[in-house]
Write an enzyme that holds these catalytic residues in place. Sequence first.
Site, PDB file in Angstrom:
ATOM      1  N   HIS A  42       1.148  -1.165  -0.458  1.00 36.87           N
ATOM      2  CA  HIS A  42      -0.028   0.331  -0.151  1.00 36.87           C
ATOM      3  C   HIS A  42       0.511   0.876   0.283  1.00 36.87           C
ATOM      4  O   HIS A  42       2.547   1.073   0.619  1.00 36.87           O
ATOM      5  CB  HIS A  42      -0.473  -0.139   1.239  1.00 36.87           C
ATOM      6  CG  HIS A  42      -2.256  -1.177   1.210  1.00 36.87           C
ATOM      7  ND1 HIS A  42      -2.723  -1.287   0.660  1.00 36.87           N
ATOM      8  CD2 HIS A  42      -1.869  -2.025   2.212  1.00 36.87           C
ATOM      9  CE1 HIS A  42      -3.446  -2.004   0.743  1.00 36.87           C
ATOM     10  NE2 HIS A  42      -2.806  -2.779   1.870  1.00 36.87           N
ATOM     11  N   CYS A  71      -4.412 -27.674 -10.593  1.00 38.74           N
ATOM     12  CA  CYS A  71      -4.104 -28.861 -10.477  1.00 38.74           C
ATOM     13  C   CYS A  71      -4.468 -28.826  -8.160  1.00 38.74           C
ATOM     14  O   CYS A  71      -4.624 -30.111  -8.311  1.00 38.74           O
ATOM     15  CB  CYS A  71      -3.856 -29.715 -10.934  1.00 38.74           C
ATOM     16  SG  CYS A  71      -2.133 -30.102 -10.515  1.00 38.74           S
TER      17      CYS A  71
HETATM   18  C1  LIG Z   1      -7.514 -11.070   4.616  1.00 40.29           C
HETATM   19  C2  LIG Z   1      -6.149 -10.262   5.142  1.00 40.29           C
HETATM   20  C3  LIG Z   1      -5.678  -9.565   3.686  1.00 40.29           C
HETATM   21  C4  LIG Z   1      -4.402  -7.868   4.318  1.00 40.29           C
HETATM   22  N1  LIG Z   1      -4.160  -7.795   2.901  1.00 40.29           N
HETATM   23  C5  LIG Z   1      -2.916  -6.849   3.546  1.00 40.29           C
HETATM   24  C6  LIG Z   1      -2.840  -5.800   2.119  1.00 40.29           C
HETATM   25  O1  LIG Z   1      -2.190  -6.179   0.685  1.00 40.29           O
HETATM   26  N2  LIG Z   1      -1.522  -5.513   2.670  1.00 40.29           N
HETATM   27  C7  LIG Z   1      -0.599  -5.319   3.588  1.00 40.29           C
HETATM   28  O2  LIG Z   1      -0.218  -4.639   4.034  1.00 40.29           O
HETATM   29  N3  LIG Z   1      -1.067  -6.206   5.127  1.00 40.29           N
HETATM   30  C8  LIG Z   1      -2.128  -7.162   4.534  1.00 40.29           C
HETATM   31  N4  LIG Z   1      -3.092  -8.369   5.873  1.00 40.29           N
HETATM   32  C9  LIG Z   1      -2.199  -7.417   6.802  1.00 40.29           C
HETATM   33  C10 LIG Z   1      -1.504  -8.569   7.041  1.00 40.29           C
HETATM   34  O3  LIG Z   1      -1.570  -9.412   6.334  1.00 40.29           O
HETATM   35  C11 LIG Z   1      -1.026  -8.544   9.185  1.00 40.29           C
HETATM   36  O4  LIG Z   1      -0.940  -6.761   9.057  1.00 40.29           O
HETATM   37  C12 LIG Z   1       0.739  -9.222   9.046  1.00 40.29           C
HETATM   38  O5  LIG Z   1       0.534 -10.547   8.440  1.00 40.29           O
HETATM   39  C13 LIG Z   1       0.531  -9.474  10.658  1.00 40.29           C
HETATM   40  O6  LIG Z   1       1.930  -9.876  10.536  1.00 40.29           O
HETATM   41  P1  LIG Z   1       1.973 -10.597  12.163  1.00 40.29           P
HETATM   42  O7  LIG Z   1       3.220 -11.070  11.968  1.00 40.29           O
HETATM   43  O8  LIG Z   1       1.848  -8.854  13.260  1.00 40.29           O
HETATM   44  O9  LIG Z   1       0.937 -11.581  12.836  1.00 40.29           O
HETATM   45  P2  LIG Z   1       1.223 -13.364  12.063  1.00 40.29           P
HETATM   46  O10 LIG Z   1       1.344 -13.547  10.343  1.00 40.29           O
HETATM   47  O11 LIG Z   1      -0.033 -13.589  12.693  1.00 40.29           O
HETATM   48  O12 LIG Z   1       2.136 -13.486  12.795  1.00 40.29           O
HETATM   49  C14 LIG Z   1       2.116 -13.835  14.187  1.00 40.29           C
HETATM   50  C15 LIG Z   1       3.266 -15.442  14.353  1.00 40.29           C
HETATM   51  O13 LIG Z   1       3.133 -15.044  16.182  1.00 40.29           O
HETATM   52  C16 LIG Z   1       2.944 -16.792  16.582  1.00 40.29           C
HETATM   53  N5  LIG Z   1       2.449 -16.770  18.524  1.00 40.29           N
HETATM   54  C17 LIG Z   1       1.349 -16.221  18.267  1.00 40.29           C
HETATM   55  N6  LIG Z   1       1.394 -16.743  19.655  1.00 40.29           N
HETATM   56  C18 LIG Z   1       2.634 -16.800  20.201  1.00 40.29           C
HETATM   57  C19 LIG Z   1       3.532 -18.046  21.015  1.00 40.29           C
HETATM   58  N7  LIG Z   1       2.612 -17.629  22.352  1.00 40.29           N
HETATM   59  N8  LIG Z   1       4.503 -18.340  21.315  1.00 40.29           N
HETATM   60  C20 LIG Z   1       5.270 -18.275  19.988  1.00 40.29           C
HETATM   61  N9  LIG Z   1       4.678 -17.599  18.773  1.00 40.29           N
HETATM   62  C21 LIG Z   1       3.419 -17.155  18.603  1.00 40.29           C
HETATM   63  C22 LIG Z   1       1.679 -17.252  15.641  1.00 40.29           C
HETATM   64  O14 LIG Z   1       2.139 -18.187  15.400  1.00 40.29           O
HETATM   65  C23 LIG Z   1       2.370 -16.957  13.863  1.00 40.29           C
HETATM   66  O15 LIG Z   1       3.523 -16.924  13.364  1.00 40.29           O
HETATM   67  C24 LIG Z   1      -4.058  -8.708   5.058  1.00 40.29           C
HETATM   68  C25 LIG Z   1      -4.293  -9.423   6.624  1.00 40.29           C
HETATM   69  C26 LIG Z   1      -6.174 -10.223   5.920  1.00 40.29           C
HETATM   70  C27 LIG Z   1      -6.309 -11.140   7.145  1.00 40.29           C
END
Ligand SMILES: Cc1cc2nc3c(=O)[nH]c(=O)nc-3n(C[C@H](O)[C@H](O)[C@H](O)COP(=O)(O)OP(=O)(O)OC[C@H]3O[C@@H](n4cnc5c(N)ncnc54)[C@H](O)[C@@H]3O)c2cc1C
Length: 480
Positions: free
Chosen positions: A62, A457
């Site tokens: 974005h 597939c």
């Molecule tokens: C439908 C959808 C569309 C989106 N589209 C976009 C987009 O187009 N562009 C964009 O920039 N963003 C987009 N986003 C947002 C983006 O995907 C998220 O903001 C981002 O992936 C968040 O990353 P994260 O590392 O915070 O979370 P996560 O990827 O969920 O990582 C958190 C990790 O912590 C681990 N964890 C949790 N609890 C524990 C614990 N107690 N001990 C050890 N490990 C733990 C989990 O297993 C997980 O792997 C979208 C999100 C969604 C759902």
Amino acid sequence: MSVTTKGPLPAEPYDVTVVGAGVVGSAIARELAGHHRLRVALVEASGDVGDGTSKANTAILHTGFDAVPGSLEARLVREGSRLLAAYAAESGIPVEPVGALLIAWDEEQLAALPGLLKKAERNGYDEARIIGADEVRAREPHLGEGALGALDVPGESIICPWTTTLAYATQAVREGVDLHLNCTVEKVGSSPPGGSECHELTTPRGVVRTRYLINAAGLHADALDRRVLGRGAFTVTPRRGQLIVFDKLARDLVSHILLPVPTALGKGVLVAPTVYGNVLLGPTAEELDDRRATGTTGEGLAGLRAKGRRILPALLDEEVTAVYAGLRAATEHDDYQIHGSPEERYITVGGIRSTGLTASMAIAEYVVGLLAEAAGPDLDLTVAGNLDPVSMPNLGEAFLRPYQRADLIATDSAYGSIVCHCERVTRGEIRDALISTVPPGSLDGLRRRTRARGGRCQGFYCGAAVRELFDGWGESGAAR
Ligand SMILES: Cc1cc2nc3c(=O)[nH]c(=O)nc-3n(C[C@H](O)[C@H](O)[C@H](O)COP(=O)(O)OP(=O)(O)OC[C@H]3O[C@@H](n4cnc5c(N)ncnc54)[C@H](O)[C@@H]3O)c2cc1C
């Protein structure tokens, strides 16, 4: 350099531990890896990096044109977009600057466009402009009837989300970060008992001791917050987004990311090309209680199809390759929840809802800044060296893939031997992924690294051959 998936954990305390190896936690670990004097761990519950929300999004880089002006999210998306675009170019992460058209389908939406243009300008994005119905149709001839105009946002791009997380984690590990997988943090205490020297993270694989703790646990960041602080500044309410992936034959139907006028619940349903040559329709926005509800539903998909028919009618005649859903870590707040707690030697990185992929590198810089403030002279964050660049395998269709490169095939015939014909994935690419710095722990992880079994597939034809290669490397003990 180490990646562990089982067995005991090192007894020696880390300086900093990041919990959660999604795109955000991996970016933070990479940023910390530049500070070579620190001992850093990245601890992940799953058997792979990027296996949570980061694997299931809309894959848009974005500009932040529509963020809430003045918010932390607006700032970090704007900075992160620039940082990630440069990093992608350096590391070989596929990005296509296709641009977006935010389409007005009725008079009310048309009247909202000037306000959105002003918002873009307040967010520091000056390239947007309003275009009329004729120009919209000329640029998107397959668009449904009734588009009255659009906001043209040329800076929006599509990106490979899987390679992004993997690039961060790979670079972090090569620079000395310990990545511990299958390592859910179940309890947080302090060590020595009653003392305050180290956090003691209890996991099924044993205890991780760390002086400073960074919570990047995505959907579970609020629960970890409560474990560490005994209180929480926010509660995560998962907001599910279901998506439909259409076959590559649909790719010529659309040139830009086609956005709707946003609503209070989110950015709405879009149609967008992917860097793999497919077309996405989605996501839905459903508030749920269950943080594991990553399944799709008949109702959700039917709703998407109805909306898609309005936007790009011919898309609905194309075959569907896959459907998936991701959970946004929405909270009761309208902004990211990133806070430092110096007393507790702890940083929370929560509420990273719909823009975390884009903002990841800027979030990482911001968090390391907070860590430096919290730690003061106790942590040596002054010396930041350059990281050795990484060169990631190309999964994008806009760039040459190994099967198209005679030079590569001449040096190694494995790049000429196609295993997955739908996605044209070669034995050489699968082998490289299996012996890479952060190897996949499952066939799904292998798909995210190579696209093998990800085509029309869905592994029906190549599944057995891919599994044989996967198991073969596992049995020979390579890299594991
Ligand atoms: C439908 C959808 C569309 C989106 N589209 C976009 C987009 O187009 N562009 C964009 O920039 N963003 C987009 N986003 C947002 C983006 O995907 C998220 O903001 C981002 O992936 C968040 O990353 P994260 O590392 O915070 O979370 P996560 O990827 O969920 O990582 C958190 C990790 O912590 C681990 N964890 C949790 N609890 C524990 C614990 N107690 N001990 C050890 N490990 C733990 C989990 O297993 C997980 O792997 C979208 C999100 C969604 C759902």
